[in-house]
Design a protein around this motif. Structure first.
Motif, mmCIF file in Angstrom:
data_model
loop_
_atom_site.group_PDB
_atom_site.id
_atom_site.type_symbol
_atom_site.label_atom_id
_atom_site.label_comp_id
_atom_site.label_asym_id
_atom_site.label_seq_id
_atom_site.Cartn_x
_atom_site.Cartn_y
_atom_site.Cartn_z
ATOM 1 N N MET A 1 0.829 -1.187 0.000
ATOM 2 C CA MET A 1 0.000 0.000 0.000
ATOM 3 C C MET A 1 0.864 1.237 0.000
ATOM 4 N N THR A 2 0.407 2.173 -0.696
ATOM 5 C CA THR A 2 1.125 3.440 -0.754
ATOM 6 C C THR A 2 0.349 4.481 0.015
ATOM 7 N N SER A 3 1.088 5.383 0.600
ATOM 8 C CA SER A 3 0.462 6.430 1.396
ATOM 9 C C SER A 3 -0.025 7.537 0.485
ATOM 10 N N THR A 4 -1.235 7.976 0.754
ATOM 11 C CA THR A 4 -1.799 9.068 -0.028
ATOM 12 C C THR A 4 -1.700 10.395 0.688
ATOM 13 N N LEU A 5 -1.064 10.365 1.867
ATOM 14 C CA LEU A 5 -0.919 11.612 2.620
ATOM 15 C C LEU A 5 0.162 12.469 1.992
ATOM 16 N N THR A 6 -0.127 13.723 1.879
ATOM 17 C CA THR A 6 0.864 14.653 1.356
ATOM 18 C C THR A 6 1.419 15.470 2.507
ATOM 19 N N GLU A 7 2.675 15.755 2.450
ATOM 20 C CA GLU A 7 3.302 16.536 3.508
ATOM 21 C C GLU A 7 2.919 17.991 3.347
ATOM 22 N N VAL A 8 2.505 18.576 4.474
ATOM 23 C CA VAL A 8 2.101 19.975 4.484
ATOM 24 C C VAL A 8 3.254 20.784 5.041
ATOM 25 N N GLU A 9 3.526 21.888 4.415
ATOM 26 C CA GLU A 9 4.612 22.750 4.876
ATOM 27 C C GLU A 9 4.223 23.398 6.197
ATOM 28 N N ALA A 10 5.146 23.393 7.157
ATOM 29 C CA ALA A 10 4.875 23.975 8.472
ATOM 30 C C ALA A 10 4.736 25.480 8.352
ATOM 31 N N SER A 11 3.652 25.982 8.908
ATOM 32 C CA SER A 11 3.423 27.429 8.888
ATOM 33 C C SER A 11 2.877 27.836 10.256
ATOM 34 N N PRO A 12 3.062 29.070 10.649
ATOM 35 C CA PRO A 12 2.544 29.521 11.938
ATOM 36 C C PRO A 12 1.025 29.414 11.985
ATOM 37 N N VAL A 13 0.516 29.085 13.157
ATOM 38 C CA VAL A 13 -0.927 28.951 13.314
ATOM 39 C C VAL A 13 -1.574 30.327 13.390
ATOM 40 N N PHE A 14 -0.954 31.233 14.129
ATOM 41 C CA PHE A 14 -1.525 32.568 14.279
ATOM 42 C C PHE A 14 -0.408 33.596 14.167
ATOM 43 N N VAL A 15 -0.603 34.528 13.303
ATOM 44 C CA VAL A 15 0.374 35.596 13.131
ATOM 45 C C VAL A 15 -0.354 36.924 13.317
ATOM 46 N N ASP A 16 0.141 37.720 14.259
ATOM 47 C CA ASP A 16 -0.438 39.039 14.493
ATOM 48 C C ASP A 16 0.497 40.066 13.872
ATOM 49 N N ARG A 17 0.172 40.452 12.685
ATOM 50 C CA ARG A 17 1.051 41.373 11.972
ATOM 51 C C ARG A 17 0.969 42.807 12.510
ATOM 52 N N THR A 18 -0.095 43.125 13.212
ATOM 53 C CA THR A 18 -0.228 44.484 13.738
ATOM 54 C C THR A 18 0.558 44.661 15.034
ATOM 55 N N GLY A 19 0.811 43.573 15.780
ATOM 56 C CA GLY A 19 1.542 43.673 17.043
ATOM 57 C C GLY A 19 0.659 44.068 18.209
ATOM 58 N N ARG A 20 -0.641 44.126 17.979
ATOM 59 C CA ARG A 20 -1.563 44.540 19.030
ATOM 60 C C ARG A 20 -1.586 43.538 20.187
ATOM 61 N N ARG A 21 -1.557 42.255 19.858
ATOM 62 C CA ARG A 21 -1.589 41.222 20.887
ATOM 63 C C ARG A 21 -0.330 41.293 21.762
ATOM 64 N N GLY A 22 0.814 41.482 21.175
ATOM 65 C CA GLY A 22 2.056 41.585 21.941
ATOM 66 C C GLY A 22 2.065 42.796 22.850
ATOM 67 N N ARG A 23 1.574 43.932 22.338
ATOM 68 C CA ARG A 23 1.524 45.140 23.171
ATOM 69 C C ARG A 23 0.564 44.955 24.331
ATOM 70 N N ARG A 24 -0.564 44.296 24.087
ATOM 71 C CA ARG A 24 -1.548 44.074 25.145
ATOM 72 C C ARG A 24 -0.960 43.149 26.230
ATOM 73 N N LEU A 25 -0.309 42.076 25.820
ATOM 74 C CA LEU A 25 0.293 41.170 26.792
ATOM 75 C C LEU A 25 1.434 41.842 27.551
ATOM 76 N N ARG A 26 2.221 42.653 26.870
ATOM 77 C CA ARG A 26 3.303 43.364 27.544
ATOM 78 C C ARG A 26 2.731 44.351 28.558
#
Length: 90
Positions: A1-26
């Protein structure tokens, strides 16, 4: 049997490009830090401001106020129901 799964490239789950989340946590970190420093200063000032010559607690009088030294050579109590016998002093 051959695998039909394709490898997915790792990417970030959540990216906050505005930086609002980091400023709020800081900001929350700074507030939390100031609160902890304030509590530590209050605790230390309370410990340093204590009176070292405070009066002791008064112990109320009890029915038996004999000093402990009196019981060193005292006779043992007799069991219930038996007559108390006198132990001659050695």
């Amino acid at each position: 049997m051959t695998s039909t799964l394709t490898e997915v490239e790792a990417s970030p789950v959540f990216v906050d490009r505005t930086g609002r989340r980091g400023r709020r946590l800081r900001g929350l970190g700074w507030v939390f830090g100031f609160v902890l420093v304030g509590l530590a200063v209050a605790m230390i000032s309370g410990l340093l401001g204590m009176q070292s010559h405070a009066p002791g607690f008064a112990v109320p009088d009890t029915a038996d106020t004999a000093p402990p030294g009196q019981y060193v050579n005292a006779p043992l109590p007799s069991p219930p129901g038996k007559a108390a016998r006198s132990n001659p002093a050695p």
